[in-house]
Design an enzyme around this catalytic site. Structure first.
Site, PDB file in Angstrom:
ATOM      1  N   LYS A  35     -85.538  20.420  13.743  1.00 55.14           N
ATOM      2  CA  LYS A  35     -84.990  19.326  14.546  1.00 55.14           C
ATOM      3  C   LYS A  35     -85.501  17.961  14.105  1.00 55.14           C
ATOM      4  CE  LYS A  35     -83.703  22.167  18.412  1.00 55.14           C
ATOM      5  NZ  LYS A  35     -83.863  23.479  17.750  1.00 55.14           N
TER       6      LYS A  35
HETATM    7  C1  LIG Z   1     -82.847  24.500  17.526  1.00 56.79           C
HETATM    8  C2  LIG Z   1     -83.229  25.624  16.641  1.00 56.79           C
HETATM    9  C3  LIG Z   1     -82.281  26.543  16.152  1.00 56.79           C
HETATM   10  C4  LIG Z   1     -80.813  26.527  16.560  1.00 56.79           C
HETATM   11  O1  LIG Z   1     -80.098  25.446  16.005  1.00 56.79           O
HETATM   12  P1  LIG Z   1     -78.656  25.026  16.599  1.00 56.79           P
HETATM   13  O2  LIG Z   1     -78.302  23.789  15.900  1.00 56.79           O
HETATM   14  O3  LIG Z   1     -78.905  24.818  18.067  1.00 56.79           O
HETATM   15  O4  LIG Z   1     -77.725  26.148  16.336  1.00 56.79           O
HETATM   16  C5  LIG Z   1     -82.708  27.544  15.284  1.00 56.79           C
HETATM   17  N1  LIG Z   1     -84.008  27.648  14.929  1.00 56.79           N
HETATM   18  C6  LIG Z   1     -84.955  26.789  15.392  1.00 56.79           C
HETATM   19  C7  LIG Z   1     -86.372  26.993  14.987  1.00 56.79           C
HETATM   20  C8  LIG Z   1     -84.596  25.740  16.241  1.00 56.79           C
HETATM   21  O5  LIG Z   1     -85.549  24.911  16.689  1.00 56.79           O
END
Ligand SMILES: *Cc1c(COP(=O)(O)O)cnc(C)c1O
Length: 492
Positions: free
Chosen positions: A107
């Protein structure tokens, strides 16, 4: 007015779409002309990571000026490598490591950029008030948002997390957060209580006279915001460019990508990159035991009426994947009435069926697989033993989907697995998957994992131990609203 709601005739320019986050009819903002305006994707592949990001964002958000400077400010000195997201080889496949940013979660790439886009959007619209970001977190989003927004002029961020409900490492990451504009607070309750409390605060404080008089405006850093989605296309371009440079493919050859999926933001960015011309082959949607998307792609029915499982890959524990709505809009040729009917049915009846002929189109571009925690753990062990690659439980779900996809499709095209978290974010599950164990807290498990594997611990996580705790507040769910009111009144 480049953007419109997925559900009807509500229009906005880029700046407004970023600041509002969601359209007034509950729809998500989309650019209906995506892929129709010319984009020189071949030139994009020749650029550095930050130049690439700037070129992509300038195309998607043409009304936001000075993109080069915004991108520089977002990333300078914050990521472990110039490349932002390095591509590494693991056996016959490639892993794109998205977790080399300040909080060791994928993120970071988007949440480093979003505050810059918010600041630029406000300037463009002549909004001079303070933007107040309210976030409830189960762990990862809160820390990445704190790092992104800290000390960004004109912004203020609150993060609420469940007291006793996040890992020791996630807690340490948040309560040691520096920055003059950040507040972190534990809430007595679970994640759902936090989330409900924050949603209530949005509703209750929207009409708060004192807050309005101070020119403060509330917003959220959630992934439905186009300002958080747009910065994610760059992953797919970067991986493709590195494969082309290494001679593994000729520019123009298709590449398949496997994406560990929760809210469908990351994988949708891959589909958008394809619309911009990037030769993306299949997008493989990987889920954990919360397999609502796997079932959707196979059956055409999206059905959230099912048990919710807490898994070893908690960031993918989700039953309503918000960003799928954008895909439904695009694949139906912008049929807002259809999208609205589906979303209303989902909210009221808990499911919808998407038309067969449109499902056929989706299946031509997506495959979907899911696995259990036990199967994910097996994959962590296998990757480590056979390829010497250490991955986290989210990435393991994708790695397993990649193997199944390769077997079923018989493809020999290069496959890129998107890796979304450092294994040291989830040391307990990873250590157990390798057959190890440790006495004590997560820091002891981190040490044990590091000595077992020799894989270095990310600096941002190892540095946590010596850091002073700066945020010790613990409140009840019912105190969230007065707490925010009080803190904001101290600001000015
Ligand atoms: C947020 C997250 C995801 C999922 O990503 P999306 O864009 O919501 O599909 C997968 N793995 C981790 C470690 C995350 O923090």
């Amino acid at each position: 007015m480049n953007y419109q709601s997925t559900r009807g005739a509500i229009f906005a320019d880029e700046a407004e779409a970023i600041l509002r986050g969601i359209a007034a009819d509950g729809g998500l903002f989309v650019d209906p002309s995506l892929g129709e305006r010319p984009f020189d994707w071949r030139r994009c592949l020749t650029l550095s990571a930050t130049e690439m990001q700037s070129m992509i964002l300038s195309h998607l958000l043409p009304g936001i000026p000075d993109m080069d400077a915004l991108v520089r400010r977002a990333y300078a000195g914050k990521f472990e490598t110039e490349d932002l997201t390095p591509l590494v080889k693991a056996g016959g496949d490639y892993v794109l490591e998205l977790f080399r940013g300040p909080t060791a979660a994928f993120k970071d790439v988007a949440l480093s950029m979003l505050p810059q886009l918010v600041a630029a959007a406000k300037e463009k619209r002549g909004e001079t008030g303070q933007t107040v970001v309210l976030t409830a977190t189960s762990g990862d989003t809160g820390k990445a948002a704190l790092e992104g927004f800290r000390d960004v002029a004109g912004t203020r961020i609150f993060v609420f997390f469940p007291h006793g409900g996040v890992s020791a490492i996630q807690r340490a990451q948040m309560v040691t957060q520096e920055g003059a504009n950040v507040t972190v607070c534990a809430v007595r309750g679970n994640f759902d209580d936090c989330q409900t409390g924050v949603k209530r605060a949005f509703a209750a404080l929207a009409g708060d006279e004192a807050i309005r008089a101070r020119g403060q405006e509330l917003t959220s850093a959630n992934s439905i915001n186009i300002g958080r989605l747009a910065p994610q296309l760059v992953y797919y371009f970067l991986a493709y460019a590195r494969l082309a440079e290494s001679g593994r493919l000729c520019v123009g050859d298709p590449v398949d990508y496997v994406v560990p999926t929760g809210n469908f933001g990351d994988i949708l960015a891959g589909w958008m990159a394809k619309r911009l011309g990037l030769p993306v082959g299949k997008l493989v949607c990987a889920s954990n035991a919360n397999r609502v998307l796997t079932d959707f792609f196979r059956s055409g029915v999206y059905d959230r009426r099912r048990d919710f499982y807490r898994t070893d890959s908690p960031s993918m524990d989700i039953l309503v994947s918000s960003n799928l709505e954008r895909l439904l809009f695009y694949v139906s040729g912008g049929d807002c009435a259809l999208v609205r009917r589906c979303m209303e049915a989902l909210a009221q009846e808990g499911f919808y069926r998407f038309p067969d002929e449109l499902m056929e189109r989706l299946r031509a571009e997506f495959s979907a697989y899911c696995c259990t925690d036990a199967e994910g753990a097996e994959e962590i062990g296998r990757l480590w033993r056979e390829e010497g690659y250490l991955c986290d439980p989210h990435t393991a779900v994708a790695a397993r989907a990649a193997r199944q996809y390769r077997e079923e499709s018989g493809t020999d095209a290069p496959l890129v697995i998107l890796s979304t978290a450092s294994p040291y974010k989830f040391p307990a599950a990873v250590l157990a998957a390798l057959g190890g164990s440790a006495e004590g807290d997560e820091f002891a498990e981190t040490d044990a994992l590091a000595s077992l594997t020799g894989v270095p611990v990310p600096r941002s996580l190892s540095a946590l131990r010596g850091k002073a705790e700066r945020h010790g507040d613990v409140i009840g769910v019912g105190e969230i609203i007065p707490y925010i009111q009080h803190k904001l009144s101290e600001d000015r």
